[in-house]
Design a protein around this motif. Structure first.
Motif, PDB file in Angstrom:
ATOM      1  N   ALA A   1       0.825  -1.211   0.000  1.00 41.00           N
ATOM      2  CA  ALA A   1       0.000   0.000   0.000  1.00 41.00           C
ATOM      3  C   ALA A   1       0.859   1.262   0.000  1.00 41.00           C
ATOM      4  CB  ALA A   1      -0.907  -0.015   1.218  1.00 41.00           C
ATOM      5  N   GLY A   2       0.189   2.399   0.121  1.00 41.51           N
ATOM      6  CA  GLY A   2       0.971   3.615  -0.045  1.00 41.51           C
ATOM      7  C   GLY A   2       0.475   4.864   0.656  1.00 41.51           C
ATOM      8  N   VAL A   3      -0.382   4.720   1.682  1.00 46.93           N
ATOM      9  CA  VAL A   3      -0.870   5.934   2.345  1.00 46.93           C
ATOM     10  C   VAL A   3      -0.280   6.042   3.756  1.00 46.93           C
ATOM     11  CG1 VAL A   3      -2.910   7.075   3.317  1.00 46.93           C
ATOM     12  CG2 VAL A   3      -3.019   6.072   1.038  1.00 46.93           C
TER      13      VAL A   3
ATOM     14  N   TRP B   1      -9.087  -7.560  -3.787  1.00 50.28           N
ATOM     15  CA  TRP B   1      -8.765  -6.388  -4.611  1.00 50.28           C
ATOM     16  C   TRP B   1      -7.826  -6.820  -5.725  1.00 50.28           C
ATOM     17  CZ3 TRP B   1      -7.308  -1.258  -1.604  1.00 50.28           C
ATOM     18  CH2 TRP B   1      -8.461  -0.754  -0.978  1.00 50.28           C
TER      19      TRP B   1
ATOM     20  N   LEU C   1      -7.023  10.851  -4.178  1.00 49.22           N
ATOM     21  CA  LEU C   1      -7.506   9.478  -4.286  1.00 49.22           C
ATOM     22  C   LEU C   1      -9.023   9.475  -4.460  1.00 49.22           C
ATOM     23  CD1 LEU C   1      -4.669   8.885  -3.304  1.00 49.22           C
ATOM     24  CD2 LEU C   1      -5.599   7.322  -1.610  1.00 49.22           C
TER      25      LEU C   1
ATOM     26  N   TYR D   1     -12.212   6.863  -3.889  1.00 44.39           N
ATOM     27  CA  TYR D   1     -12.803   5.601  -3.433  1.00 44.39           C
ATOM     28  C   TYR D   1     -14.210   5.552  -4.032  1.00 44.39           C
ATOM     29  CZ  TYR D   1      -9.183   5.171   0.226  1.00 44.39           C
ATOM     30  OH  TYR D   1      -8.005   5.041   0.917  1.00 44.39           O
TER      31      TYR D   1
ATOM     32  N   LEU E   1     -10.750   1.867  -6.570  1.00 47.79           N
ATOM     33  CA  LEU E   1      -9.925   2.898  -5.924  1.00 47.79           C
ATOM     34  C   LEU E   1      -8.885   3.401  -6.911  1.00 47.79           C
ATOM     35  CD1 LEU E   1      -8.567   4.452  -3.569  1.00 47.79           C
ATOM     36  CD2 LEU E   1      -7.548   2.303  -2.841  1.00 47.79           C
TER      37      LEU E   1
ATOM     38  N   SER F   1      -5.576   5.477  -7.055  1.00 47.54           N
ATOM     39  CA  SER F   1      -4.490   6.069  -6.273  1.00 47.54           C
ATOM     40  C   SER F   1      -3.351   6.407  -7.226  1.00 47.54           C
ATOM     41  CB  SER F   1      -4.048   5.105  -5.162  1.00 47.54           C
ATOM     42  OG  SER F   1      -3.034   5.677  -4.366  1.00 47.54           O
TER      43      SER F   1
ATOM     44  N   ARG G   1       1.237   6.866  -7.700  1.00 48.68           N
ATOM     45  CA  ARG G   1       2.584   6.663  -7.174  1.00 48.68           C
ATOM     46  C   ARG G   1       3.500   7.835  -7.521  1.00 48.68           C
ATOM     47  NH1 ARG G   1       0.526   4.102  -4.121  1.00 48.68           N
ATOM     48  NH2 ARG G   1       0.654   1.896  -3.630  1.00 48.68           N
TER      49      ARG G   1
ATOM     50  N   ARG H   1      -1.560   3.897  -9.461  1.00 51.23           N
ATOM     51  CA  ARG H   1      -1.949   2.671  -8.772  1.00 51.23           C
ATOM     52  C   ARG H   1      -3.469   2.655  -8.690  1.00 51.23           C
ATOM     53  NH1 ARG H   1      -0.884  -2.402  -7.545  1.00 51.23           N
ATOM     54  NH2 ARG H   1      -0.815  -2.993  -5.348  1.00 51.23           N
TER      55      ARG H   1
ATOM     56  N   TYR I   1      -7.125  -0.009  -8.035  1.00 52.73           N
ATOM     57  CA  TYR I   1      -7.623  -1.293  -7.544  1.00 52.73           C
ATOM     58  C   TYR I   1      -9.103  -1.404  -7.894  1.00 52.73           C
ATOM     59  CZ  TYR I   1      -3.701  -0.795  -4.152  1.00 52.73           C
ATOM     60  OH  TYR I   1      -2.490  -0.611  -3.533  1.00 52.73           O
TER      61      TYR I   1
ATOM     62  N   PRO J   1      -7.667  -3.633   3.194  1.00 49.48           N
ATOM     63  CA  PRO J   1      -6.917  -2.436   2.763  1.00 49.48           C
ATOM     64  C   PRO J   1      -7.744  -1.149   2.690  1.00 49.48           C
ATOM     65  CG  PRO J   1      -7.269  -3.931   0.919  1.00 49.48           C
ATOM     66  CD  PRO J   1      -7.726  -4.654   2.143  1.00 49.48           C
TER      67      PRO J   1
ATOM     68  N   GLY K   1      -9.132   2.068   3.476  1.00 47.24           N
ATOM     69  CA  GLY K   1      -8.808   2.995   4.555  1.00 47.24           C
ATOM     70  C   GLY K   1      -7.321   3.058   4.856  1.00 47.24           C
ATOM     71  N   ALA K   2      -6.565   2.108   4.268  1.00 45.17           N
ATOM     72  CA  ALA K   2      -5.097   2.177   4.283  1.00 45.17           C
ATOM     73  C   ALA K   2      -4.490   2.216   5.684  1.00 45.17           C
ATOM     74  CB  ALA K   2      -4.630   3.383   3.455  1.00 45.17           C
TER      75      ALA K   2
HETATM   76  C1  DHB Z   1      -3.573   2.685  -1.538  1.00 48.25           C
HETATM   77  C2  DHB Z   1      -3.962   1.532  -0.870  1.00 48.25           C
HETATM   78  C3  DHB Z   1      -5.040   1.557  -0.031  1.00 48.25           C
HETATM   79  O1  DHB Z   1      -5.405   0.443   0.648  1.00 48.25           O
HETATM   80  C4  DHB Z   1      -5.770   2.721   0.155  1.00 48.25           C
HETATM   81  O2  DHB Z   1      -6.848   2.699   0.979  1.00 48.25           O
HETATM   82  C5  DHB Z   1      -5.395   3.857  -0.513  1.00 48.25           C
HETATM   83  C6  DHB Z   1      -4.301   3.847  -1.361  1.00 48.25           C
HETATM   84  C7  DHB Z   1      -2.408   2.661  -2.443  1.00 48.25           C
HETATM   85  O3  DHB Z   1      -1.792   1.590  -2.604  1.00 48.25           O
HETATM   86  O4  DHB Z   1      -2.061   3.700  -3.014  1.00 48.25           O
END
Ligand code: DHB
Length: 390
Positions: free
Chosen positions: A45-47, A184, A198, A200, A209, A211, A213, A219, A221, A292, A294-295
């Protein structure tokens, strides 16, 4: 061989703990079954929550995150053909940074290596011994040779499949679990961002989702069957699905790119209590998993490590045991808050095959509420940025 703290697992929890202990003059050794190259390239993940960002910066490992990560002040919720913004900073005064977990890993490994820290990669057959005595030890193999390390404490940061949690006798443990019947599908693609923030999305076809990078790598999902195979998904089919779920009625569209990575992850909620057995303490995924949405995963690992660092510092500097004794209870408050938040967000945003049409309308009603009521939006925002009181 001996050290003060033996750490099992070189993920964010283990590496950050080793780094923070070093800053407080406490020596540790980190053991990892995988290679440095593997841990530095595994896509996750990335948040980063506000508190995670702050801790990385305060402890001197946040420079690249600040330079290369993207600071976000809000995110969007997409449903019923519209996009509505949650103003994280306006509602809470805090924000998040989008910065990949494996980049955090690289920064932490670099800091440990620069400080002469002991990181042992490619170890095998790790086992934990004498955990309920004052002299626990870790046995393992390195280059085929059997080795042993004596320590004051063993910290299990080796994820949900590691040896650490299993070393706590079953009779002393209580596990809580919820497995979701969906997963996912994640992609990385070369292309421009679809959005500044982002997105959702909740859609009858399932969650999605959007997102990012970097300016050139995105990124995304979407909800899928966890047993599906990436081979069933051509690039065209993936883009069609993302457009169907995310594009808005007023013309906002996902921007297609060149997909270079595809993966499917299952989703579950899991908490194992207690997080302590004698001189063994668990941190991160070894003790708890969140879906995932909500990260929260990496942020919870970082929060555990913060509590544990204070407790170990009090032990070594002030001869105090109280913070170690209350570690599990302290950490579990935040963990259960995050468990609830990710479960709630998962249930609100995903297509639930057992949901009646009535329950599907409730999902929309809840999304209308969190995007309309300042109070409801603030509750979501303070959980998302990680400052909800526990
Ligand atoms: C990312 C992953 C997540 O689970 C999320 O809620 C938001 C962003 C990500 O990988 O960028």
């Amino acid at each position: 061989m001996r050290t003060q703290v033996g750490i099992i697992g070189a993920g964010p929890a283990g590496l950050l703990l080793s780094h923070l202990l070093h800053l407080r003059g406490i020596e540790s050794v980190v053991f990892e079954t995988r290679s440095r190259e593997q841990i530095e390239s595994t896509i996750r993940a990335g948040v980063l929550e506000q508190g995670t960002m702050d801790l990385l910066v305060e402890s001197g490992v946040g420079a690249r995150m600040q330079a290369e990560g993207a600071l976000h002040h809000g995110f969007e919720l997409a449903f019923e053909g519209k996009h509505r913004r949650i103003d994280l900073t306006g509602l809470t005064g805090h924000s998040i940074t989008v910065y990949a977990q494996h980049e955090v890993i690289k920064d932490l490994v670099a800091a440990r290596v620069a400080a002469g820290g002991e990181l042992r990669f490619n170890v095998s057959d790790t086992s934990l011994h004498d955990l309920d005595t004052a002299t626990p030890s870790i046995r393992y193999r390195h280059n085929g040779e059997p080795c042993e390390l004596q320590c004051d404490f063993v910290i299990g940061c080796d994820g949900s499949q590691g040896v650490s949690r299993a070393a706590i006798p079953q009779a002393l443990r209580q596990d809580y679990e919820r497995v979701y019947p969906f997963g996912w599908f994640g992609i990385l693609c070369e292309g421009k961002p679809s959005s500044d923030e982002l997105i959702y999305a909740r859609h009858e076809r399932g969650f999605a989702l959007v997102s990012t990078r970097s300016a050139n790598v995105q990124r995304m999902y979407f909800q899928c069957d966890p047993k599906d195979s990436v081979d069933n998904w051509s690039d065209d089919r993936i883009w069609a699905e993302l457009h169907a779920r995310v594009d808005s009625d007023d013309g906002r569209k996902v921007v297609d790119g060149k997909i270079f990575q595809k993966n499917i992850v299952g989703m579950r909620s899991f908490v194992s209590t207690t997080m302590q057995y004698g001189r063994l303490f668990l941190a991160g995924d070894a003790a708890h998993i969140v879906p995932p949405t909500g990260a929260k995963g990496m942020n919870l690992a970082v929060a555990d490590v913060r509590v544990l660092t204070d407790a170990l510092r009090a032990y070594y500097d002030e001869d105090r045991n109280d913070l170690l004794a209350s570690y599990s209870e302290t950490a579990l408050k935040r963990i259960w808050r995050a468990e609830h938040f990710s479960y709630w967000m998962t249930r609100m945003m995903h297509r639930l095959d057992d949901a009646s049409p009535f329950e599907q309308r409730l999902q929309v009603a809840e999304l209308e509420y969190v995007t309309t009521s300042r109070v409801a939006a603030t509750a979501m925002a303070e959980n998302y940025v990680g400052v909800a009181p526990v």
